[in-house]
Design a protein around this motif. Sequence first.
Motif, PDB file in Angstrom:
ATOM      1  N   VAL A   1      -2.304  -7.524 -13.022  1.00  0.00           N
ATOM      2  CA  VAL A   1      -3.253  -6.388 -12.677  1.00  0.00           C
ATOM      3  C   VAL A   1      -3.388  -5.097 -12.801  1.00  0.00           C
ATOM      4  O   VAL A   1      -1.519  -4.738 -11.863  1.00  0.00           O
ATOM      5  N   GLY A   2      -3.444  -5.049 -12.642  1.00  0.00           N
ATOM      6  CA  GLY A   2      -3.588  -3.008 -12.849  1.00  0.00           C
ATOM      7  C   GLY A   2      -4.988  -3.182 -11.983  1.00  0.00           C
ATOM      8  O   GLY A   2      -4.850  -1.661 -11.118  1.00  0.00           O
ATOM      9  N   ASN A   3      -5.576  -3.698 -11.713  1.00  0.00           N
ATOM     10  CA  ASN A   3      -7.253  -3.008 -11.427  1.00  0.00           C
ATOM     11  C   ASN A   3      -7.025  -3.810 -10.120  1.00  0.00           C
ATOM     12  O   ASN A   3      -8.298  -3.869  -9.043  1.00  0.00           O
ATOM     13  N   MET A   4      -6.378  -4.336  -9.073  1.00  0.00           N
ATOM     14  CA  MET A   4      -5.841  -4.108  -7.607  1.00  0.00           C
ATOM     15  C   MET A   4      -4.750  -3.181  -7.108  1.00  0.00           C
ATOM     16  O   MET A   4      -3.939  -3.363  -6.065  1.00  0.00           O
ATOM     17  N   GLY A   5      -4.115  -2.339  -7.730  1.00  0.00           N
ATOM     18  CA  GLY A   5      -3.209  -2.120  -7.426  1.00  0.00           C
ATOM     19  C   GLY A   5      -2.311  -2.475  -8.845  1.00  0.00           C
ATOM     20  O   GLY A   5      -2.865  -3.827  -9.224  1.00  0.00           O
ATOM     21  N   THR A   6      -1.189  -2.334  -9.545  1.00  0.00           N
ATOM     22  CA  THR A   6      -0.528  -2.867  -9.792  1.00  0.00           C
ATOM     23  C   THR A   6       0.474  -4.732  -9.306  1.00  0.00           C
ATOM     24  O   THR A   6       0.442  -4.215  -8.353  1.00  0.00           O
ATOM     25  N   VAL A   7      -0.209  -5.911  -9.773  1.00  0.00           N
ATOM     26  CA  VAL A   7       0.515  -7.026  -9.236  1.00  0.00           C
ATOM     27  C   VAL A   7       0.762  -7.586 -10.742  1.00  0.00           C
ATOM     28  O   VAL A   7      -0.176  -8.454 -10.880  1.00  0.00           O
ATOM     29  N   PRO A   8       1.798  -7.961 -10.599  1.00  0.00           N
ATOM     30  CA  PRO A   8       1.951  -9.053 -11.973  1.00  0.00           C
ATOM     31  C   PRO A   8       1.982 -10.074 -11.749  1.00  0.00           C
ATOM     32  O   PRO A   8       2.009 -10.039 -10.132  1.00  0.00           O
ATOM     33  N   GLY A   9       1.882 -10.985 -12.588  1.00  0.00           N
ATOM     34  CA  GLY A   9       1.187 -11.963 -12.843  1.00  0.00           C
ATOM     35  C   GLY A   9       2.969 -12.956 -12.240  1.00  0.00           C
ATOM     36  O   GLY A   9       3.580 -12.677 -13.292  1.00  0.00           O
TER      37      GLY A   9
ATOM     38  N   PHE B   1       0.080   0.789   0.615  1.00  0.00           N
ATOM     39  CA  PHE B   1       0.103   1.168   2.025  1.00  0.00           C
ATOM     40  C   PHE B   1      -0.101  -0.423   2.909  1.00  0.00           C
ATOM     41  O   PHE B   1      -0.834  -1.507   3.675  1.00  0.00           O
ATOM     42  N   HIS B   2       1.246  -1.731   2.613  1.00  0.00           N
ATOM     43  CA  HIS B   2       0.984  -2.647   2.900  1.00  0.00           C
ATOM     44  C   HIS B   2       2.155  -3.386   3.474  1.00  0.00           C
ATOM     45  O   HIS B   2       3.674  -2.931   2.504  1.00  0.00           O
ATOM     46  N   PRO B   3       2.922  -3.814   4.870  1.00  0.00           N
ATOM     47  CA  PRO B   3       4.118  -4.299   4.136  1.00  0.00           C
ATOM     48  C   PRO B   3       4.493  -5.115   2.951  1.00  0.00           C
ATOM     49  O   PRO B   3       6.027  -5.043   2.887  1.00  0.00           O
ATOM     50  N   ASP B   4       3.969  -6.330   2.768  1.00  0.00           N
ATOM     51  CA  ASP B   4       4.003  -7.341   2.125  1.00  0.00           C
ATOM     52  C   ASP B   4       4.659  -7.251   0.860  1.00  0.00           C
ATOM     53  O   ASP B   4       3.050  -6.627   0.326  1.00  0.00           O
ATOM     54  N   PRO B   5       4.671  -7.847   0.106  1.00  0.00           N
ATOM     55  CA  PRO B   5       4.949  -8.153  -1.317  1.00  0.00           C
ATOM     56  C   PRO B   5       2.970  -7.986  -1.335  1.00  0.00           C
ATOM     57  O   PRO B   5       3.090  -9.104  -1.485  1.00  0.00           O
ATOM     58  N   VAL B   6       3.253  -7.587  -3.020  1.00  0.00           N
ATOM     59  CA  VAL B   6       1.296  -7.459  -2.688  1.00  0.00           C
ATOM     60  C   VAL B   6       1.547  -8.332  -3.871  1.00  0.00           C
ATOM     61  O   VAL B   6       1.280  -8.537  -4.777  1.00  0.00           O
ATOM     62  N   GLU B   7       0.632 -10.053  -3.651  1.00  0.00           N
ATOM     63  CA  GLU B   7       0.991 -10.993  -4.387  1.00  0.00           C
ATOM     64  C   GLU B   7      -0.536 -11.318  -4.835  1.00  0.00           C
ATOM     65  O   GLU B   7      -1.044 -11.925  -6.284  1.00  0.00           O
ATOM     66  N   ASN B   8      -1.755 -10.931  -4.456  1.00  0.00           N
ATOM     67  CA  ASN B   8      -3.061 -11.383  -5.000  1.00  0.00           C
ATOM     68  C   ASN B   8      -3.961 -10.663  -4.034  1.00  0.00           C
ATOM     69  O   ASN B   8      -3.375  -9.953  -2.935  1.00  0.00           O
ATOM     70  N   TRP B   9      -5.101 -10.066  -4.054  1.00  0.00           N
ATOM     71  CA  TRP B   9      -6.374 -10.316  -3.727  1.00  0.00           C
ATOM     72  C   TRP B   9      -6.772  -9.973  -1.948  1.00  0.00           C
ATOM     73  O   TRP B   9      -6.992  -9.532  -1.630  1.00  0.00           O
ATOM     74  N   GLY B  10      -6.377 -11.058  -1.760  1.00  0.00           N
ATOM     75  CA  GLY B  10      -6.083 -11.783  -0.228  1.00  0.00           C
ATOM     76  C   GLY B  10      -5.431 -10.506   0.837  1.00  0.00           C
ATOM     77  O   GLY B  10      -5.709  -9.878   1.370  1.00  0.00           O
ATOM     78  N   THR B  11      -4.051 -10.673   0.070  1.00  0.00           N
ATOM     79  CA  THR B  11      -3.615  -9.060   0.392  1.00  0.00           C
ATOM     80  C   THR B  11      -3.664  -8.336   0.734  1.00  0.00           C
ATOM     81  O   THR B  11      -2.879  -6.932   0.706  1.00  0.00           O
ATOM     82  N   ALA B  12      -3.549  -7.376  -0.961  1.00  0.00           N
ATOM     83  CA  ALA B  12      -3.994  -5.756  -1.509  1.00  0.00           C
ATOM     84  C   ALA B  12      -5.483  -5.578  -0.868  1.00  0.00           C
ATOM     85  O   ALA B  12      -4.978  -4.213  -0.366  1.00  0.00           O
ATOM     86  N   SER B  13      -6.283  -6.795  -0.717  1.00  0.00           N
ATOM     87  CA  SER B  13      -7.835  -5.998   0.592  1.00  0.00           C
ATOM     88  C   SER B  13      -7.049  -5.615   1.983  1.00  0.00           C
ATOM     89  O   SER B  13      -7.986  -5.395   2.430  1.00  0.00           O
ATOM     90  N   GLN B  14      -5.830  -5.686   2.305  1.00  0.00           N
ATOM     91  CA  GLN B  14      -5.685  -5.359   3.403  1.00  0.00           C
ATOM     92  C   GLN B  14      -4.498  -4.094   4.012  1.00  0.00           C
ATOM     93  O   GLN B  14      -4.720  -4.089   4.790  1.00  0.00           O
ATOM     94  N   CYS B  15      -5.660  -3.682   2.549  1.00  0.00           N
ATOM     95  CA  CYS B  15      -4.145  -2.055   2.892  1.00  0.00           C
ATOM     96  C   CYS B  15      -4.422  -0.989   3.521  1.00  0.00           C
ATOM     97  O   CYS B  15      -6.121  -1.403   4.044  1.00  0.00           O
TER      98      CYS B  15
END
Length: 429
Positions: A208-216, A360-374
């Motif tokens: 994914v490039g469109n929630m920031g870079t998040v590899p499948g 700007f999130h301490p955990d590895p971002v895997e999905n939108w749930g985490t990404a959206s908490q940056c």
Amino acid sequence: MGSKSHELFTRAQQLMPGGVNSPARAFGAVGGEPIVMERAEGSRLIDVDGAEYIDYIGSWGPMILGHGHPHVVEALEAAITKGTSFGAPTEAENQLAELIIDAVPSVEKVRLVNSGTEATMSAIRLARGHTGRDVIVKFAGNYHGHVDSLLVAAGSAAATLGVPDSPGVTAGTTRDTMVLTYNDVDGLARAFADHGDAIAGVILEPVVGNMGTVPGSPEFLRAARELCSQHGAVLIFDEVMTGFRVAHGGAQALFGIMPDLTTLGKIVGGGLPIGAYGGKQEIMDNVLPAGKVFQAGTLSGNPIATAAGIATLTMLRDDPPYERLERTSARLAVGLDEAARTARIPHTVRRVGSMLTLFFHPDPVENWGTASQCDTGLFAKYFWSMLERGVYLPCSQYEAMFVSAAHTDDQISDTIDAARVTFTKYGPK
Ligand SMILES: *Cc1c(COP(=O)(O)O)cnc(C)c1O
């Protein structure tokens, strides 16, 4: 902000909605006014007031060779003297189609269109036409252009039925779109167990490039492949961003997982408007006039745009920049990570090849749930501080940075230095 830029943007706001022709450019996520650009050279942008920036947007993906690559400019000059559009077949279309088919492992036949949006819109129509089914599965935080039926937010209930994510998109249009959690193998397996015989296709960004870079994750992509095969659904990799970016053959080549259909855009047009969708011959031959699924375009396969695409893909094949991109991008990622760590700023860096994001999130971002908490407030401060130091980042936490073959080691060092100074200012005291 230079005075000429301010004047032009003030006028632009009276002429165009928000003063822009695409919202990603409007600096809405960081606050303030976008900068009006005059020209671009290699890895640099120059604004209308003469200020220079190191460019990490690359036109949001296409400019992997840098701006104004001499081969591309030469090809454009040669093409333009022959005519700008014929509405009839040309040899250039064969050449671009061949370059795509030779590079992208799962693509046997391809149709050229004019944008990434058109590519995804056509690919889901084809998946539905081919299977005779209605439902398309997509994943929250994945962007596939502004196709009505894909502008969908996850429903609030445990139910995964999509609801419109924009005024103007009807509930009827989104009724056949299911929105699931990215990288969630169980969720996808459950959706197939419950609705398998209704699912026409699954569309996803393999990185994914469109929630920031998040590899499948490899497990997730493999599960998507297996479930689609088991249930007779079409797997669509949206490689509009990752195609010719994360590897010459795209994410499918990098991961060794083959979709049925692939959508392309961005790099494939070398900075001019092109999209493409392609895949297995037996599926592609459903497209009109070989088959019955309607899809057309007055300017599709346009000779100017194809010339830029051919020049770019030829360079990427004959003088592949991918090793160099890997090296410079890795150095940049390590540098940004260290700068943030030294200042004790909670963050993670995710990178695949020359796409990367400092979250700007301490955990590895895997999905939108985490990404959206940056911490998007911190991102805005970071963005403006970097800009002041001549570094032009994507103006949102949720967009990938792109490194091009034209970026120099010195520019990477300057960028890391700018981040160090920035984070020293904004870290905990
Ligand atoms: C950019 C993008 C699109 C849309 O392409 P446009 O040319 O802007 O219409 C679709 N999918 C992905 C993954 C993209 O990054």
